[in-house]
Design an enzyme around this catalytic site. Sequence first.
Site, PDB file in Angstrom:
ATOM      1  N   SER A 169       0.810  -1.222   0.000  1.00 15.24           N
ATOM      2  CA  SER A 169       0.000   0.000   0.000  1.00 15.24           C
ATOM      3  C   SER A 169       0.843   1.271   0.000  1.00 15.24           C
ATOM      4  O   SER A 169       0.484   2.226  -0.700  1.00 15.24           O
ATOM      5  CB  SER A 169      -0.971  -0.010   1.187  1.00 15.24           C
ATOM      6  OG  SER A 169      -1.950  -1.000   0.973  1.00 15.24           O
ATOM      7  N   THR A 215      -5.096  -2.962   8.686  1.00 16.09           N
ATOM      8  CA  THR A 215      -4.987  -4.330   8.174  1.00 16.09           C
ATOM      9  C   THR A 215      -4.831  -5.305   9.329  1.00 16.09           C
ATOM     10  O   THR A 215      -4.955  -4.919  10.511  1.00 16.09           O
ATOM     11  CB  THR A 215      -3.857  -4.427   7.124  1.00 16.09           C
ATOM     12  OG1 THR A 215      -3.929  -5.721   6.513  1.00 16.09           O
ATOM     13  CG2 THR A 215      -2.474  -4.220   7.706  1.00 16.09           C
ATOM     14  N   LYS A 226      -8.477  -5.155  12.023  1.00 20.52           N
ATOM     15  CA  LYS A 226      -9.665  -4.698  11.280  1.00 20.52           C
ATOM     16  C   LYS A 226     -10.946  -4.694  12.119  1.00 20.52           C
ATOM     17  O   LYS A 226     -11.821  -3.869  11.894  1.00 20.52           O
ATOM     18  CB  LYS A 226      -9.874  -5.560  10.026  1.00 20.52           C
ATOM     19  CG  LYS A 226      -8.890  -5.247   8.907  1.00 20.52           C
ATOM     20  CD  LYS A 226      -9.233  -6.057   7.658  1.00 20.52           C
ATOM     21  CE  LYS A 226      -8.336  -5.680   6.501  1.00 20.52           C
ATOM     22  NZ  LYS A 226      -8.693  -6.370   5.259  1.00 20.52           N
ATOM     23  N   ASN A 247     -11.378  -1.329   7.113  1.00 27.54           N
ATOM     24  CA  ASN A 247     -10.025  -1.305   6.526  1.00 27.54           C
ATOM     25  C   ASN A 247      -9.567   0.116   6.178  1.00 27.54           C
ATOM     26  O   ASN A 247      -8.433   0.305   5.757  1.00 27.54           O
ATOM     27  CB  ASN A 247      -9.940  -2.206   5.279  1.00 27.54           C
ATOM     28  CG  ASN A 247     -10.548  -1.540   4.059  1.00 27.54           C
ATOM     29  OD1 ASN A 247     -11.539  -0.827   4.168  1.00 27.54           O
ATOM     30  ND2 ASN A 247      -9.947  -1.749   2.904  1.00 27.54           N
ATOM     31  N   ASP A 297     -12.990  -2.913   1.161  1.00 30.91           N
ATOM     32  CA  ASP A 297     -12.705  -4.239   0.584  1.00 30.91           C
ATOM     33  C   ASP A 297     -13.914  -4.757  -0.202  1.00 30.91           C
ATOM     34  O   ASP A 297     -13.759  -5.437  -1.225  1.00 30.91           O
ATOM     35  CB  ASP A 297     -12.375  -5.254   1.689  1.00 30.91           C
ATOM     36  CG  ASP A 297     -10.943  -5.116   2.188  1.00 30.91           C
ATOM     37  OD1 ASP A 297     -10.085  -4.609   1.444  1.00 30.91           O
ATOM     38  OD2 ASP A 297     -10.691  -5.520   3.349  1.00 30.91           O
ATOM     39  N   ALA A 334     -13.567 -18.518   5.505  1.00 29.45           N
ATOM     40  CA  ALA A 334     -14.601 -17.861   6.324  1.00 29.45           C
ATOM     41  C   ALA A 334     -13.963 -16.830   7.249  1.00 29.45           C
ATOM     42  O   ALA A 334     -14.472 -16.560   8.334  1.00 29.45           O
ATOM     43  CB  ALA A 334     -15.368 -18.909   7.133  1.00 29.45           C
ATOM     44  N   PRO A 390     -15.940 -25.897  10.087  1.00 33.68           N
ATOM     45  CA  PRO A 390     -17.335 -25.636   9.736  1.00 33.68           C
ATOM     46  C   PRO A 390     -18.003 -24.663  10.706  1.00 33.68           C
ATOM     47  O   PRO A 390     -18.863 -23.888  10.316  1.00 33.68           O
ATOM     48  CB  PRO A 390     -17.993 -27.024   9.785  1.00 33.68           C
ATOM     49  CG  PRO A 390     -16.975 -27.977  10.269  1.00 33.68           C
ATOM     50  CD  PRO A 390     -15.654 -27.314  10.327  1.00 33.68           C
TER      51      PRO A 390
HETATM   52  P1  NAP Z   1      -8.183 -14.874   7.989  1.00 32.09           P
HETATM   53  O1  NAP Z   1      -9.205 -13.938   8.558  1.00 32.09           O
HETATM   54  O2  NAP Z   1      -7.066 -15.352   8.841  1.00 32.09           O
HETATM   55  O3  NAP Z   1      -8.984 -16.158   7.400  1.00 32.09           O
HETATM   56  C1  NAP Z   1      -8.304 -17.192   6.788  1.00 32.09           C
HETATM   57  C2  NAP Z   1      -9.281 -18.261   6.287  1.00 32.09           C
HETATM   58  O4  NAP Z   1      -8.525 -19.230   5.582  1.00 32.09           O
HETATM   59  C3  NAP Z   1     -10.043 -18.991   7.369  1.00 32.09           C
HETATM   60  O5  NAP Z   1     -11.315 -19.328   6.876  1.00 32.09           O
HETATM   61  C4  NAP Z   1      -9.198 -20.238   7.583  1.00 32.09           C
HETATM   62  O6  NAP Z   1      -9.927 -21.373   7.974  1.00 32.09           O
HETATM   63  C5  NAP Z   1      -8.680 -20.516   6.207  1.00 32.09           C
HETATM   64  N1  NAP Z   1      -7.384 -21.192   6.252  1.00 32.09           N
HETATM   65  C6  NAP Z   1      -6.220 -20.702   6.753  1.00 32.09           C
HETATM   66  N2  NAP Z   1      -5.238 -21.604   6.620  1.00 32.09           N
HETATM   67  C7  NAP Z   1      -5.805 -22.699   6.031  1.00 32.09           C
HETATM   68  C8  NAP Z   1      -5.308 -23.979   5.642  1.00 32.09           C
HETATM   69  N3  NAP Z   1      -4.017 -24.305   5.818  1.00 32.09           N
HETATM   70  N4  NAP Z   1      -6.158 -24.840   5.060  1.00 32.09           N
HETATM   71  C9  NAP Z   1      -7.455 -24.520   4.871  1.00 32.09           C
HETATM   72  N5  NAP Z   1      -7.999 -23.334   5.244  1.00 32.09           N
HETATM   73  C10 NAP Z   1      -7.163 -22.432   5.791  1.00 32.09           C
HETATM   74  O7  NAP Z   1      -7.497 -14.231   6.703  1.00 32.09           O
HETATM   75  P2  NAP Z   1      -8.105 -13.122   5.705  1.00 32.09           P
HETATM   76  O8  NAP Z   1      -7.772 -11.776   6.222  1.00 32.09           O
HETATM   77  O9  NAP Z   1      -9.521 -13.481   5.442  1.00 32.09           O
HETATM   78  O10 NAP Z   1      -7.207 -13.350   4.407  1.00 32.09           O
HETATM   79  C11 NAP Z   1      -7.361 -14.508   3.591  1.00 32.09           C
HETATM   80  C12 NAP Z   1      -6.539 -14.353   2.321  1.00 32.09           C
HETATM   81  O11 NAP Z   1      -7.066 -13.287   1.538  1.00 32.09           O
HETATM   82  C13 NAP Z   1      -5.058 -14.004   2.546  1.00 32.09           C
HETATM   83  O12 NAP Z   1      -4.292 -14.678   1.598  1.00 32.09           O
HETATM   84  C14 NAP Z   1      -5.001 -12.512   2.287  1.00 32.09           C
HETATM   85  O13 NAP Z   1      -3.727 -12.099   1.815  1.00 32.09           O
HETATM   86  C15 NAP Z   1      -6.039 -12.377   1.184  1.00 32.09           C
HETATM   87  N6  NAP Z   1      -6.618 -11.015   1.116  1.00 32.09           N
HETATM   88  C16 NAP Z   1      -6.473 -10.334  -0.057  1.00 32.09           C
HETATM   89  C17 NAP Z   1      -7.003  -9.073  -0.182  1.00 32.09           C
HETATM   90  C18 NAP Z   1      -6.839  -8.331  -1.478  1.00 32.09           C
HETATM   91  O14 NAP Z   1      -7.062  -7.117  -1.505  1.00 32.09           O
HETATM   92  N7  NAP Z   1      -6.483  -9.013  -2.540  1.00 32.09           N
HETATM   93  C19 NAP Z   1      -7.710  -8.485   0.885  1.00 32.09           C
HETATM   94  C20 NAP Z   1      -7.855  -9.222   2.078  1.00 32.09           C
HETATM   95  C21 NAP Z   1      -7.291 -10.495   2.166  1.00 32.09           C
HETATM   96  P3  NAP Z   1     -10.323 -21.656   9.528  1.00 32.09           P
HETATM   97  O15 NAP Z   1     -11.575 -20.846   9.755  1.00 32.09           O
HETATM   98  O16 NAP Z   1     -10.540 -23.103   9.557  1.00 32.09           O
HETATM   99  O17 NAP Z   1      -9.159 -21.179  10.358  1.00 32.09           O
END
Ligand code: NAP
Length: 285
Positions: free
Chosen positions: A21, A66, A70, A91, A106, A131, A157
């Site tokens: 950013s 971030t 958040k 965010n 977002d 999720a 789940p």
């Molecule tokens: P988060 O809140 O930590 O959530 C992660 C999710 O992924 C949870 O549902 C988790 O499942 C699951 N997960 C994590 N490790 C896993 C594994 N080894 N196997 C299966 N499921 C797994 O993270 P977030 O903030 O939502 O971010 C998720 C992704 O989106 C990241 O890669 C982040 O960089 C990306 N992102 C991108 C943008 C963009 O602008 N492009 C914006 C935001 C996020 P459980 O519930 O079972 O723990």
Amino acid sequence: MIRGTTRLVGLLGWPVAHSRSPQMHNAAFAALGLDWAYVPLPVAPPDLEAAVRGLRAMGFAGANVTVPHKTAVIPYLDEISPLARVVGAVNTLRVVEGRWIGENTDIEGFRRALAETGLAIRGQAVALLGAGGAARAVLAALAQEEAKEIFLINRSPERARRMVAELGEALPAAGLHLPPVHLLHPEEPLPEGVALLINATPVGMAPETEASPWPPDRPFPWGLQGVIDLIYEPPRTRLMALAERAGIPAFNGLGMLLHQGALAFTMWTGQPAPLEVMRAALRGE
Ligand code: NAP
């Protein structure tokens, strides 16, 4: 050049060193000749309240927020936009007449990135992996886009059930309705006719670039029109490569990152964001 007149915005996160950013926003300020600067602000979780008070005290013009702040930042703000309240995550912080307002760009950032892919999902079935915070924003966007139904797959789940229950209850306050959501076990096949598959888990993110949230030996459902991976490092994930090998167009998360940033930029400065400058800066060009 930072001067006495320079207006400051920053990124609250922990860690923030990897963030793109600062390069995106500082390139945009320079392109428009704005006397603004964007600084990374590494803030450990116990210091978040003091950091928000510090932003106010030091006259910052706004901020991004971030991981992991958040949701935690919400109690320290004067107002939360209806959509940020619905997803339970902020965010972007903007300041209006001294009041610090929490926004969530977002959701609209994802919608704009989706529009750029050319994939139309109104009335279509969509599969969502994850999720967490990103999945919540995507789910709200899919409600706005009026997807027909959503197949949700998450490792735990219980977390998926909680997300669906909370958004289902909160979305009507923002004038939206959650489409029917079917929870699937990670081993269960996706039905035919799903138009779009979205990865909102970090599986496949650098340095674990060989990992895929979709089993590499499992065929994609018949009729799948596109895959969006919210990951942007690496720019082509294993999931994207698998999709492309099956003839399915695949897109990374740079589009969402770009558009959430562009929306924040306009909230702070009141100026249209120089999208192509920001896109090139994100790509490191
Ligand atoms: P988060 O809140 O930590 O959530 C992660 C999710 O992924 C949870 O549902 C988790 O499942 C699951 N997960 C994590 N490790 C896993 C594994 N080894 N196997 C299966 N499921 C797994 O993270 P977030 O903030 O939502 O971010 C998720 C992704 O989106 C990241 O890669 C982040 O960089 C990306 N992102 C991108 C943008 C963009 O602008 N492009 C914006 C935001 C996020 P459980 O519930 O079972 O723990």
